[in-house]
Design a protein around this motif. Sequence first.
Motif: not given
Length: 330
Positions: A80-88, A98-103, A290-291, A111-114
């Motif tokens: 599994g991967v954890v991230s800060r989610g910078y910019g979100g 999720e695959v369809d989570t808005d970047p 691109a995402v 979003a790209l890692l998922r």
Amino acid sequence: MALSAESFWYGHNKLSYLLWPLEVLFKRLASRRRQRLQSNAWLAPVPVVVVGNISIGGTGKTPLITALVTWAKQQGYRPGVVSRGYGGQSVVYPLTVEVDTDPAIAGDEPALLRKLCGCPVVIAPDRVAAVQWLLENNDCDLIFSDDGLQHYRLGRHIEIAVVDGHRGLGNGHCLPVGPLREPPERLAEVDFCVVNGYAASTPVTTSFTMHICARQMVHVHTGQASDVQAWCGREVIAMAGIGNPARFFSTLESLGIKITRSISKPDHYRFQQEDIPSEGIPVVVTGKDAVKCGGFAADNLWYLDITAVLSDSFFSALAEKLRSLNPKRR
């Protein structure tokens, strides 16, 4: 003329040394912060591998984590991967991506890692909370932390530091004199130092080289893939909102692609439809950019699909390190 951080940190500008007293203060505060957080660090019951850097800007962590997750799956792990989610801009943390989570909510890198890794990805500014949520809601036995080398409240079993082979450590100084978050000596403490690209010299005695290889060009709107060799000699507009756009532009040029115009945006820049040039030739962006463009991608928008390539010796050393954490695993 205004001086950029690049000219201060990666050039030979003597004016930067006027900030030396601030560097001394920064290093002192950073050291105290590290001691305070490590004294109360939380260690997960499964191996945690932190992939980070000691410098400001992009070094290639995202393709490395993608390669690590791919390898871990092949070894039988459930990563599994954890991230800060910078910019979100999520209003709820921790957040499962999720695959369809808005970047715009999750951040471009998570979003790209998922999308690339196909494994659980959880974001939170507090990485301890992210790991705990990941373990509570998924059957993971190995966790990779995207960045977070300086997030010392999260205990870690393995540290991997990534260094840009071209830019190195800049002038070797910490902020604000140089680009470093921690002194160069910090690299001697990590388990693995990975140099992205060839380097005339490495900052540590033992390091592994990572090469970023182009796999294909992908149409952002349709997902149609095109052989990257077919783009040799073609004219494009190159656009990037990453930590080191120059590296992306150089990669395109190394493929024989002719860049008629290059557009650099700040890291994690949120592209809008009006940012995409409509000059009748292809516009090529990074996968991370691109995402963020999928909802309004024009017919001329493509991204370069890349992969990180590392030596067998690196993966053998990593496998041995993980086995030492769990001798029962073969």
